[in-house]
Design a protein around this motif. Structure first.
Motif, short mmCIF file in Angstrom:
data_model
loop_
_atom_site.label_atom_id
_atom_site.label_comp_id
_atom_site.label_asym_id
_atom_site.label_seq_id
_atom_site.Cartn_x
_atom_site.Cartn_y
_atom_site.Cartn_z
N THR B 369 0.57 -1.02 0.04
CA THR B 369 -0.44 0.01 0.27
C THR B 369 0.59 0.85 -0.05
OG1 THR B 369 -0.06 0.04 1.95
CG2 THR B 369 -2.15 -0.75 1.05
N GLN B 370 2.22 0.76 0.84
CA GLN B 370 2.43 2.42 0.92
C GLN B 370 3.76 2.73 -0.32
OE1 GLN B 370 5.63 1.39 3.78
NE2 GLN B 370 4.64 2.05 5.15
N ALA B 371 3.58 1.64 -1.36
CA ALA B 371 4.05 1.57 -2.42
C ALA B 371 3.31 2.33 -3.98
CB ALA B 371 4.80 0.68 -3.02
N LEU B 372 1.75 1.97 -3.49
CA LEU B 372 1.24 1.95 -4.14
C LEU B 372 1.05 3.74 -3.60
CD1 LEU B 372 -1.94 -0.20 -4.09
CD2 LEU B 372 -1.44 0.74 -6.53
N GLU B 373 1.19 4.10 -2.29
CA GLU B 373 1.07 5.32 -2.33
C GLU B 373 1.62 6.47 -3.50
OE1 GLU B 373 1.15 6.18 1.61
OE2 GLU B 373 -1.68 5.43 1.73
N LYS B 374 2.46 5.82 -3.93
CA LYS B 374 3.75 6.86 -4.38
C LYS B 374 3.61 6.79 -5.67
CE LYS B 374 7.59 4.58 -1.73
NZ LYS B 374 8.67 3.40 -1.85
N VAL B 375 2.59 6.70 -6.40
CA VAL B 375 1.48 6.44 -7.12
C VAL B 375 0.98 7.36 -7.71
CG1 VAL B 375 0.56 5.30 -9.77
CG2 VAL B 375 2.15 3.83 -8.13
N GLN B 377 -2.26 9.50 -7.82
CA GLN B 377 -3.72 9.55 -7.90
C GLN B 377 -4.26 9.53 -8.52
OE1 GLN B 377 -6.37 12.08 -6.69
NE2 GLN B 377 -7.60 9.76 -6.10
N SER B 378 -5.30 8.35 -7.69
CA SER B 378 -6.74 8.15 -8.85
C SER B 378 -7.16 7.67 -8.67
CB SER B 378 -5.88 7.44 -10.55
OG SER B 378 -5.62 6.34 -10.10
N SER B 379 -8.92 6.90 -8.71
CA SER B 379 -9.75 6.64 -7.64
C SER B 379 -9.66 5.49 -7.98
CB SER B 379 -11.10 7.36 -9.06
OG SER B 379 -11.20 6.02 -10.12
N MET B 384 -7.52 0.23 -4.78
CA MET B 384 -6.60 -0.75 -4.78
C MET B 384 -5.99 -0.37 -2.96
SD MET B 384 -4.98 -0.13 -8.58
CE MET B 384 -3.53 -1.33 -8.22
N ILE B 385 -5.83 1.07 -2.81
CA ILE B 385 -5.14 1.17 -1.33
C ILE B 385 -5.86 0.51 -0.24
CG2 ILE B 385 -4.29 2.10 0.40
CD1 ILE B 385 -3.01 4.06 -2.05
N GLU B 386 -7.34 0.94 -0.93
CA GLU B 386 -8.43 0.75 0.38
C GLU B 386 -8.88 -1.32 0.54
OE1 GLU B 386 -11.65 3.10 0.05
OE2 GLU B 386 -13.41 1.27 1.22
N SER B 387 -8.50 -1.80 -0.73
CA SER B 387 -8.87 -2.98 -0.41
C SER B 387 -7.52 -4.18 -0.08
CB SER B 387 -9.75 -3.45 -1.86
OG SER B 387 -8.51 -3.65 -3.04
N ILE B 388 -6.09 -3.17 -0.53
CA ILE B 388 -5.31 -4.11 0.35
C ILE B 388 -5.16 -4.13 1.42
CG2 ILE B 388 -2.87 -4.21 0.16
CD1 ILE B 388 -3.25 -4.08 -3.41
N SER B 389 -5.45 -2.44 2.18
CA SER B 389 -5.27 -2.04 3.68
C SER B 389 -6.73 -3.09 4.01
CB SER B 389 -5.75 -1.23 3.72
OG SER B 389 -5.76 -0.78 2.72
N GLU B 436 -5.77 -1.09 -17.08
CA GLU B 436 -4.79 0.04 -16.03
C GLU B 436 -5.05 -0.08 -14.06
OE1 GLU B 436 -7.87 0.18 -17.47
OE2 GLU B 436 -8.46 2.11 -18.55
N PHE B 437 -5.61 -1.52 -13.75
CA PHE B 437 -4.90 -2.31 -12.66
C PHE B 437 -3.28 -2.81 -12.67
CE2 PHE B 437 -4.78 -5.40 -9.77
CZ PHE B 437 -5.48 -4.89 -8.17
N VAL B 438 -3.39 -3.03 -14.16
CA VAL B 438 -1.70 -3.98 -14.52
C VAL B 438 -0.87 -2.62 -14.08
CG1 VAL B 438 -0.73 -4.54 -15.78
CG2 VAL B 438 -2.98 -5.09 -15.12
N GLN B 439 -1.23 -1.90 -14.73
CA GLN B 439 -0.30 -0.25 -14.85
C GLN B 439 0.00 0.41 -13.84
OE1 GLN B 439 -2.35 2.40 -17.35
NE2 GLN B 439 -0.56 2.74 -18.94
N ILE B 440 -0.59 0.21 -13.20
CA ILE B 440 -0.94 1.57 -11.52
C ILE B 440 -0.30 0.27 -10.78
CG2 ILE B 440 -2.74 1.94 -9.27
CD1 ILE B 440 -4.93 2.50 -11.50
#
Lengths: 259, 688
Positions: B369-375, B377-379, B384-389, B436-440
């Motif tokens: 999730t921390q790595a995702l936060e560096k990408v 921002q998009s809805s 993704m962050i929410e569901s992984i958290s 998009e999921f794969v990309q992010i």
């Protein structure tokens, strides 16, 4: 009077069909059209008027005989020279106007010039003078459907004269007009003939229209039957009309009755 | 005598009017192709294993049949109208010679019936040939093999075709006959001259034109920026804006063309003004049919691209991983697999080890999730962050063993996954449907993500590979793992309580068998043996195959409708143009008399045809670009596996085909018009 012969019709015959089905429409007609002449051709129905006109305008080829325009045999015209003859040497004025109704009056009038490579700008001078003569300056930007019958026919007349042809053929030009508009048109044609030295050949069966001509040929059964000349100096259209009516009255009795 | 006349009339019509006859045959082929769908090889085969899905699809067919009837009606109507306009003088003569109106009406109806019978006799064999080739081609394409091919004439389809065709023909003919028979003989004898010139004032025309442009731009903007998912009201609003915009655009276009002619005519010579005015007039008089044709072409382009997208999407993403997944006790499965017959039919079979993490120590995903936060921002990223958290701190996250995942990769010919002792790989099945999921996710993983195992005192950190995986791990697509970790075998055996029991056995059929029998036949054979063995199993056909079936049929149907719309739009355009041209014959004669040459007229006619088509095609193409763009960015997303190059290549190929079709139509019109011009004779001038 100028005696240059513009158009020479030499002994033309036209026979339709073959063998027993042959019909003779013209049986050896000869006449000349002189420069600056307003020639009328009067004839009854079926006397070969349409065939004669079609032969002069190259729509039909005569069976025998020749038609010369300024000494050139028109049956020898082909391709470009034929198109040039139709567009530049001869102007047409028809009973049903034959204006293209998706073009404005101005565009209709200069169409023959455009077809021969004259740009619209260059055509403007000739156009404005003709429009003034024919009293159609106000309707130049209107479409035919927005004009009266008289205005349409005068527009068609302007189109016939725009390329300064050697001769203008008019086929019953007043046929679709009321008497007032017919009178206006004939008056304008006659003025163009006298003042602008235009040569006009008009086919008609209306004695009133014919009375504006300077010479009239009567055709019956494919041959020239009689000729009347107007005394241009003293004779008014009304007096000429009287003479025409006399000939017409006698036409019914055959050639023996004509003086 | 009456019937002899009908016979000779129909014969003459067919000779004079190949285009008309071709239209009727196209209508028949269109009906039969649709109605015989049920008897296509693939459908018959699927009917035996998926009768429910086929039944549902067949419920759709009558609906599409009614839609086709509606459009084919217009096609036939215009074809008949063109033909009857050509014969109006003849009808006038019949009436003048004393034929009763009722008899003329009867004669026309009899001619229609006779024409219909002849078109059916010619059309049905063509339709059969076409459907048989489609049947063979699709059977080959989906791997059914051509061995099972049966030549079939579907009686229902033939009856439906004949019924629909007669219905459409008679409806069109009744309307037209009624109209023509009611006309006075004088009106019929007079060649139909151009309709009264319509003039639109410049200001009003421009206003309408710009209103149209604004409506279209509004539709484009809404389609691209607002339509993220399929929303009924918004889609309806876009459609209304687009349709009204197109109609208004053509309504006001006449004034616009008039302005262009006025501006340029001063310096032009020849037939420039005439050509321009002709186009202007055709727009003023036919703006409705121009708009309808343009919208039909747009519909055709949209349907065909939707079909291609669906087709490519289904083949691209749903790559066949294995044909069967067997579940059950090891000894039962092994007993089955060891049979010689089964071994002969099997290419590979490997166990798939996956299970939930069952340790007391926590496995934390915070590093991801921390790595995702560096990408950026998009809805989607926030989701993704929410569901992984929400999964973080979960102790039952799914783990997949590296060796079994590598067996899977090997079987589909992909490079194996290499994991160090302290490395894991991220897996998500959901991403197969969302590029998009794969990309992010991959962007996030590349910044250095990790997974931590904490037991309160010690913390073990595992690096997550920068690449993620989303290949389906079982034969049935219905089993979807939102998220899992692929871990080295040592870790798997350490973390899973019963590591020796596989989740399932993936079985791939022998390539030679598939080559010889076709995929579907081969699957069916194995299916029979499996169901006899009593083992629990999923098959490719039961999962992915079913989806494939829906996507293939929906793409087939949308391409069918697209081609139908394309044909109809073009036919309407051609016939409308030729009817109008016929009315203009006198104008061309006048021009000839004024000294124009036939070649010049021919050139003017060619420019008119080109401009006429350009007006329709340019608006259709512009609308289609935005429509397809918004379609692919909203409710129709390409799956991650679909090759974008393939879609683009197919789109270009389809577009080239479209252009070729249009060029063929343009050349038909041009050829026909040129023949008309060359047949003009100045002597006609004095007629009428």
């Amino acid at each position: 009077m100028n005696t240059n012969r513009i158009l020479q019709v030499q002994n033309i015959t036209k026979i339709y069909g073959k063998g027993v089905n042959q019909t003779t429409a013209l049986s050896g007609i000869s006449f000349d059209v002189l420069e600056v002449e307003f020639l009328g051709i009067m004839c009854g129905s079926g006397s070969g008027k349409t065939t004669l006109l079609n032969c002069i305008s190259t729509m039909l080829k005569p069976t025998t005989g020749k038609i010369l325009l300024n000494g050139d045999d028109i049956s020898s015209f082909k391709g470009k020279s034929l198109a040039n003859y139709r567009g530049n040497k001869i102007g047409y004025l028809y009973q049903s106007f034959e204006l293209l109704d998706n073009l404005t009056a101005r565009e209709n009038i200069i169409l023959p010039l455009s077809l021969h490579g004259v740009s619209n700008q260059n055509a403007e001078k000739a156009l404005s003078s003709l429009a003034m003569h024919l009293d159609i300056t106000d309707v130049l930007d209107k479409f035919p459907s927005q004009m009266s019958g008289g205005q349409k026919q005068r527009t068609a007349a302007a189109r016939a004269f725009i390329s300064d042809p050697d001769i203008v053929l008019a086929d019953e030009p007043t046929g679709a007009l009321d008497s007032k508009n017919a009178w206006v048109l004939l008056d304008k044609l006659s003025t163009l003939n006298r003042e602008e030295n235009k040569t006009i050949v008009m086919v008609t069966h209306d004695a009133n229209a014919a009375s504006y001509c300077s010479r009239i040929l009567f055709i019956q059964d494919g041959t020239i039957f009689h000729e009347l000349r107007k005394n241009t100096k003293n004779e008014t259209p009304a007096m000429f009309y009287e003479r025409i009516m006399t000939v017409i009255a006698q036409l019914g009795g055959g050639s023996a009755n004509v003086l | 005598m009456f019937f002899r006349q009908i016979l000779s009339n129909t014969k003459k019509n067919r000779k004079d009017n190949g285009l008309f006859f071709a239209t009727l045959i196209i209508a028949i082929v269109a009906f039969y192709t649709l109605l015989s769908l049920e008897s296509q090889d693939v459908m018959r085969f699927l009917n035996t294993i998926e009768s429910d899905a086929v039944r549902k699809l067949m419920l759709l067919v009558p609906l599409i049949y009614v839609v086709s009837l509606f459009f084919v009606f217009f096609l036939v109507y215009f074809a008949y109208r063109y033909q009857m306009e050509n014969r109006r003088k003849e009808f006038g003569l019949y009436l003048m010679l004393g034929m009763k109106r009722s008899r003329l009406f009867l004669m026309l109806i009899c001619e229609t019936v006779l024409n219909s019978i002849l078109s059916i006799l010619a059309g049905i064999p063509i339709a059969l040939l076409l459907t048989e080739s489609i049947s063979l081609a699709t059977a080959r394409l989906v791997g059914l093999g051509i061995i099972g091919h049966q030549f079939t004439v579907s009686l229902n389809a033939v009856l439906g075709t004949i019924g629909g065709f007669f219905l459409v023909q008679l409806a069109a003919m009744l309307i037209l006959s009624f109209r023509f028979c009611r006309m006075e003989p004088a009106a019929l004898l007079r060649p139909e001259t151009e309709t009264v010139q319509k003039t639109v004032s410049g200001k009003r025309g421009f206003f309408v034109f710009f209103c149209g442009v604004i409506c279209l731009i509004a539709a484009y903007i809404m389609g691209i920026f607002l339509l993220n998912t399929f929303r009924f009201t918004l889609t309806l609003l876009i459609l209304i804006c687009g349709i009204i915009g197109t109609f208004l655009l053509y309504r006001g276009l006449g004034a616009f063309i008039g302005q262009i002619i006025q501006k340029h005519k001063a310096k032009k010579t020849g037939l420039y003004t005439f050509t321009g005015r002709q186009i202007q007039e055709s727009v003023l008089h036919q703006h409705t049919s121009l708009a309808v044709s343009s919208l039909l072409l747009l519909l055709a382009l949209a349907c065909i691209s939707f079909g291609i997208g669906m087709g490519v999407g289904s083949t691209g993403s749903e790559r066949r991983i294995c044909d069967f997944s067997l579940m059950g006790l090891d000894e039962d499965v092994n007993a089955f697999l060891n049979k010689e017959e089964i071994q002969n039919m099997t290419e590979t079979c490997y166990p798939m080890y996956l299970d939930k993490y069952h340790m007391d120590t926590k496995l934390s995903l915070t590093g991801i999730t921390q790595a995702l936060e560096k990408v950026p921002q998009s809805s989607l990223r926030d989701n993704m962050i929410e569901s992984i958290s929400s999964k973080d701190e979960w102790q039952d996250i799914t783990l997949i063993s590296q060796s079994s995942f590598n067996s899977l990769l090997r079987s589909i010919g992909e490079e194996e996954l290499v994991l160090e002792k302290d490395q894991v790989a991220f897996y998500s099945r959901i991403s197969a449907d969302s590029p998009e999921f794969v990309q992010i996710m991959e962007a996030a993983l590349q910044t250095g993500a990790y997974v931590e195992q904490t037991d309160g005192q010690t913390t073990r950190r595992f690096e997550v590979l920068p690449r993620m995986y989303y290949n389906n791990i079982v034969a049935d697509r219905a089993i979807t793992l939102y998220m899992a970790l692929i871990v080295p075998d040592e870790l798997y055996f350490e973390w899973i309580p019963e590591p020796d029991t596989p989740f399932c056995w993936n079985l791939c059929l022998d390539e030679d068998l598939i080559q010889n029998q076709g995929l579907l036949q081969a699957i069916l054979q194995m299916d029979e043996r499996l169901s006899a063995s009593g083992l629990e199993y999923d098959s490719y056909l039961g999962g992915i195959g079913r989806t494939l079936f829906y996507t293939v049929t929906s793409s087939y149907l949308s391409i069918y409708l697209g081609v139908l719309f394309l044909l109809i739009a073009n036919m309407v355009l051609i016939l409308k143009y030729l009817i109008w041209q016929k009315k203009n014959r006198r104008r061309y004669l006048t021009l000839l008399m004024l000294g124009a040459e036939k070649e010049e007229l021919s050139r003017s006619m060619a420019s008119q045809i080109h401009l006429y088509y350009l007006l329709v095609l340019s608006v259709a193409a512009c609308n289609a670009i935005f429509a397809i763009w918004s379609m692919f960015t909203s409710f129709m997303r390409l799956p991650a596996g679909a090759s974008i190059q393939l879609v683009i290549a197919l789109a270009i190929a389809a577009f080239i085909c479209f252009i070729l079709v249009e060029l063929v139509y343009i050349s038909i019109v041009q050829h026909k018009s040129r023949r008309d011009i060359l047949s003009l004779h100045v002597a006609e001038w004095t007629e009428n």
